[in-house]
Write an enzyme that holds these catalytic residues in place. Structure first.
Site, PDB file in Angstrom:
ATOM      1  N   ASP A   1     -40.809  56.285  58.312  1.00 51.72           N
ATOM      2  CA  ASP A   1     -39.854  57.357  58.280  1.00 51.72           C
ATOM      3  C   ASP A   1     -40.750  58.905  58.115  1.00 51.72           C
ATOM      4  OD1 ASP A   1     -37.643  58.761  58.603  1.00 51.72           O
ATOM      5  OD2 ASP A   1     -36.548  58.030  56.781  1.00 51.72           O
TER       6      ASP A   1
ATOM      7  N   TYR B   1     -44.636  47.073  51.471  1.00 52.79           N
ATOM      8  CA  TYR B   1     -44.615  48.489  51.026  1.00 52.79           C
ATOM      9  C   TYR B   1     -44.719  48.742  49.533  1.00 52.79           C
ATOM     10  CZ  TYR B   1     -42.689  49.931  55.509  1.00 52.79           C
ATOM     11  OH  TYR B   1     -42.253  50.139  56.935  1.00 52.79           O
TER      12      TYR B   1
END
Length: 393
Positions: free
Chosen positions: A115, A170
């Protein structure tokens, strides 16, 4: 004059025709176009000298200033990582110029759509390109310093970095003041230190996410009945704190098969709300149920795609003597060096200067964790999604 009076649709069609070779006007797929070019002898000199091969590129980048990973054709004002990558591939001679206009022609696929503002240390993209000499160096010569190709490996012809990926890991770097009590004076961030007992509680809460849950409340526009909202998390924990620029930070690590838009940031946001005393622990179990729960979304600044995993591919092809395993042990030093030079300093500097975490913490009292959320929050999320792009965490 004629072109000026044409409709926009007609102009677009005319432009598309001009960009295509004659034998590609009726192209219905990247593969069929490639086959037609080969059959009709449509190679240029570079293609004859360097036949295109299917490869993966290991990418690292700092997401600050970029509108996410994925290219948005027609939105040139919103620069993405792929915009700069494709430009570098064309300039270095790895792909023909028209492949930059239509990425399907090089069978391009990214492993994760990060993002807006999100960084990566181990993004992997698959594509067909010309294996020119000193290819990594030449691509990097045409990239800004905050984007780097760190590795390249040949893969099977049908490889797709998104579909062949088993899991994604992540990391989320945040100031530990995020876990301070609700009455703590956040003006005094530098003096805050996370107690071992609080860290233990944080990790107990993160451990609740492990397994398969319905995460429809951790993204937007997902109904509880949507099967795609069920996601499998294998690992989530917060590491020991450390000090940078007088501020104490910690890194949260999460591994799962795949993640939806904003899912990780909301998973972290809800735990912070519980630790700070704005929500009760039971809200976590309730958030996986059928009702709509107001889940706060932590800032995007500290999120980093650490690595992607191809266990099934490695098991099937890694030992066949023809293909390499998609592991990056030799590149680990370069990955670490990139994070130390471009990712961590950017997160620390931006946090110290802009205080995105502390600003976000001030919004927690506005969330109602007891009531079932109305459409208001959904509308707010949808507006933010439009502002931030449509990637995944």
């Amino acid at each position: 004059m004629f072109l000026c009076t044409m409709s926009e649709e007609a102009r677009d069609q005319e432009t598309a025709k001009l960009l295509k070779r004659p034998n590609e006007v009726n192209e219905d797929s990247a593969e069929s176009a490639t086959k037609r070019i080969k059959a009709e002898g449509g190679h240029n000199e570079d293609d004859k000298r360097y036949p295109k091969k299917k490869v993966v590129l290991l990418l690292a980048y700092s997401g600050k200033g970029y509108y996410g990973m994925q290219r948005n054709p027609g939105n040139s004002q919103f620069r993405t990582i792929e915009d700069d990558l494709v430009t570098a591939l064309v300039k270095s001679g790895c792909i023909p110029g028209n492949h930059g206009d239509d990425m399907r022609k090089m069978s391009f696929q990214r492993c994760a759509r990060t993002d807006k503002g999100v960084s990566a240390a181990g993004q992997v993209v698959s594509l067909k390109l010309r294996l020119i000499e000193d290819i990594i160096e030449k691509i990097n010569e045409n990239l800004p310093p905050q984007i780097r190709v760190l590795g390249l490996k040949r893969v099977t012809q049908g490889f797709n970095s998104k579909n062949n990926c088993d899991a994604r890991t992540y990391a989320y770097m945040l100031p530990t003041v995020a876990f301070s009590p609700k009455d703590y004076d956040t003006e005094n961030i530098a003096s805050f230190r996370l107690e071992a007992e609080t860290l233990q509680k944080v990790n107990q809460l993160f451990a609740l996410y492990k397994g398969t849950h319905n995460f429809h409340n951790f993204t937007s526009q997902k109904a509880p009945s949507d099967p795609s909202a069920r996601r499998y998390i294998t690992e989530m924990s917060c590491g020991e704190p450390f000090v940078r620029n007088s501020y104490e930070f910690a890194v949260i690590t999460v591994r799962g098969q795949s993640f939806m838009l904003h899912q990780i940031r909301k998973m972290i946001g809800l735990v912070i709300a519980v630790i700070r005393g704005f929500a009760k622990e039971e809200v976590m179990e309730r958030s996986w149920g059928q009702e709509k729960v107001d889940v706060p979304k932590a800032p995007g600044l500290g999120l980093v795609l650490e690595r992607v995993h191809f266990d099934r591919y490695n098991k099937r092809f890694g030992g066949d003597g023809l293909h390499e395993r998609l592991e990056w042990a030799r590149e680990e030093e370069a990955i670490k060096a990139f994070k130390e030079a471009h990712v961590y300093p950017t997160i620390v500097k931006t946090e110290c200067e802009e205080g995105s975490m502390v600003s976000w913490m001030a919004t927690l009292p506005s969330h109602d964790f007891e009531a079932t959320v109305t459409g208001t929050q959904d509308n707010k999320d949808q507006k933010q999604n439009a502002d931030e792009g449509n990637g995944s965490d």
